[in-house]
Design an enzyme around this catalytic site. Structure first.
Site, mmCIF file in Angstrom:
data_model
loop_
_atom_site.group_PDB
_atom_site.id
_atom_site.type_symbol
_atom_site.label_atom_id
_atom_site.label_comp_id
_atom_site.label_asym_id
_atom_site.label_seq_id
_atom_site.Cartn_x
_atom_site.Cartn_y
_atom_site.Cartn_z
ATOM 1 N N PRO A 1 0.786 -1.225 0.000
ATOM 2 C CA PRO A 1 0.000 0.000 0.000
ATOM 3 C C PRO A 1 0.823 1.282 0.000
ATOM 4 C CG PRO A 1 -0.162 -1.134 2.109
ATOM 5 C CD PRO A 1 0.501 -2.067 1.157
ATOM 6 N N ASN A 2 0.316 2.225 -0.776
ATOM 7 C CA ASN A 2 0.839 3.593 -0.886
ATOM 8 C C ASN A 2 2.111 3.704 -1.723
ATOM 9 O OD1 ASN A 2 -1.203 4.886 0.762
ATOM 10 N ND2 ASN A 2 -0.282 3.784 2.474
ATOM 11 N N ARG B 1 5.565 11.997 -3.121
ATOM 12 C CA ARG B 1 5.508 12.574 -1.770
ATOM 13 C C ARG B 1 6.700 12.045 -0.983
ATOM 14 N NH1 ARG B 1 0.040 14.123 -0.709
ATOM 15 N NH2 ARG B 1 0.788 14.978 1.243
ATOM 16 N N TYR C 1 11.791 8.451 0.725
ATOM 17 C CA TYR C 1 11.701 7.392 -0.287
ATOM 18 C C TYR C 1 12.364 7.739 -1.625
ATOM 19 C CZ TYR C 1 8.356 5.572 3.075
ATOM 20 O OH TYR C 1 7.771 5.107 4.225
ATOM 21 N N ASN D 1 7.984 -5.832 -1.399
ATOM 22 C CA ASN D 1 7.976 -4.725 -0.450
ATOM 23 C C ASN D 1 6.535 -4.629 0.047
ATOM 24 O OD1 ASN D 1 7.942 -2.419 1.029
ATOM 25 N ND2 ASN D 1 9.044 -1.156 -0.462
ATOM 26 N N ALA E 1 3.365 -1.048 4.564
ATOM 27 C CA ALA E 1 2.880 -1.096 5.954
ATOM 28 C C ALA E 1 2.384 -2.486 6.359
ATOM 29 C CB ALA E 1 1.780 -0.059 6.143
ATOM 30 N N GLU F 1 12.646 -9.821 0.912
ATOM 31 C CA GLU F 1 11.867 -8.665 1.405
ATOM 32 C C GLU F 1 12.694 -7.393 1.180
ATOM 33 O OE1 GLU F 1 10.969 -9.206 5.558
ATOM 34 O OE2 GLU F 1 10.341 -7.117 5.836
ATOM 35 N N HIS G 1 12.841 -3.097 1.639
ATOM 36 C CA HIS G 1 12.340 -1.807 2.120
ATOM 37 C C HIS G 1 13.238 -0.710 1.581
ATOM 38 C CE1 HIS G 1 9.465 -3.749 4.593
ATOM 39 N NE2 HIS G 1 10.412 -4.576 5.002
ATOM 40 N N ARG H 1 13.934 4.073 11.909
ATOM 41 C CA ARG H 1 12.688 4.824 11.971
ATOM 42 C C ARG H 1 11.892 4.437 13.234
ATOM 43 N NH1 ARG H 1 9.808 4.616 6.316
ATOM 44 N NH2 ARG H 1 8.677 6.367 7.295
HETATM 45 O O1 CA2 Z 1 10.781 1.626 3.347
HETATM 46 C C1 CA2 Z 1 9.896 0.968 2.788
HETATM 47 O O2 CA2 Z 1 9.998 0.536 1.638
HETATM 48 C C2 CA2 Z 1 8.566 0.726 3.519
HETATM 49 O O3 CA2 Z 1 8.150 -0.594 3.220
HETATM 50 C C3 CA2 Z 1 7.600 1.737 2.950
HETATM 51 C C4 CA2 Z 1 6.240 1.732 3.648
HETATM 52 C C5 CA2 Z 1 6.389 1.796 5.158
HETATM 53 O O4 CA2 Z 1 5.120 1.642 5.775
HETATM 54 C C6 CA2 Z 1 7.332 0.721 5.670
HETATM 55 O O5 CA2 Z 1 7.467 0.866 7.080
HETATM 56 C C7 CA2 Z 1 8.695 0.846 5.023
HETATM 57 C C8 CA2 Z 1 5.411 2.934 3.194
HETATM 58 C C9 CA2 Z 1 5.166 2.982 1.744
HETATM 59 C C10 CA2 Z 1 4.530 4.288 1.421
HETATM 60 O O6 CA2 Z 1 5.216 4.853 0.346
HETATM 61 C C11 CA2 Z 1 5.068 6.180 0.130
HETATM 62 C C12 CA2 Z 1 5.888 6.701 -0.835
HETATM 63 C C13 CA2 Z 1 5.815 8.036 -1.118
HETATM 64 C C14 CA2 Z 1 4.897 8.836 -0.442
HETATM 65 C C15 CA2 Z 1 4.075 8.313 0.495
HETATM 66 C C16 CA2 Z 1 4.154 6.953 0.792
#
Ligand code: CA2
Length: 150
Positions: free
Chosen positions: A11-12, A19, A24, A75, A78, A99, A101, A108
């Site tokens: 997700p996201n 963003r 990221y 990946n 969340a 996996e 990230h 974090r």
């Molecule tokens: O670091 C990673 O790849 C995560 O899997 C990314 C997840 C986060 O919940 C994990 O703890 C770590 C979040 C993905 C959301 O991605 C976004 C990218 C740009 C803007 C907003 C969200």
């Protein structure tokens, strides 16, 4: 073992590059897919690249991969920290799972330090930015090649 690899994104991650670039980076998910496809061709892998904001969709792709794939790069975003259902699906998959990230989750918030998926993953990459996907693909390619020469 099959040369098909699934790259699954939770997700996201569709917002990647749009963003929070300080966490990221600036690459979009389309950029990541393009780079993964280029490397897969070099490595002789076939690729299925998916993203979903829905847990069941990720689970369905993992089930699909059971029938056809030699590895999964995931990946779970969340869902990493919440989803026993994704862990259960991966436990029913017999080939390598890596996996990924993008951020270093250990640097974090505390709630990002625990991963259900890591109980199944054969390797975990965190904090290498989007390059982590490429490193993961190289590892899967190596594991498939080793399996095929056993
Ligand atoms: O670091 C990673 O790849 C995560 O899997 C990314 C997840 C986060 O919940 C994990 O703890 C770590 C979040 C993905 C959301 O991605 C976004 C990218 C740009 C803007 C907003 C969200």
């Amino acid at each position: 073992m099959s040369h098909l690899v699934y790259v699954l994104n939770g997700p996201n991650l569709n917002l990647l590059g749009k963003r929070q670039p300080h966490i990221y980076g600036h690459e979009t998910l389309a950029d990541v897919e393009r780079d993964c496809r280029a490397l897969a061709t070099e490595l002789g892998l076939d690729l299925r690249f998916h993203q979903s904001n829905r847990e069941y969709e990720l689970i369905d792709w993992i089930h699909e991969a059971r029938e056809t794939a030699g590895g999964i790069v995931i990946n779970p975003a969340a869902f990493t920290h919440t989803s026993v259902a994704i862990l259960d699906a991966l436990n029913a998959f017999d080939a390598p799972v890596i996996e990924v990230h993008i951020s270093n989750v250990h640097k974090r918030e505390e709630f990002r330090h625990h991963s259900f998926v890591s109980r199944r993953a054969d390797g975990v990459i965190a904090g290498f930015g989007t390059q982590g996907y490429l490193l993961a693909l190289r590892r899967v390619a190596r594991l498939i090649a080793e399996k095929n020469t056993e």
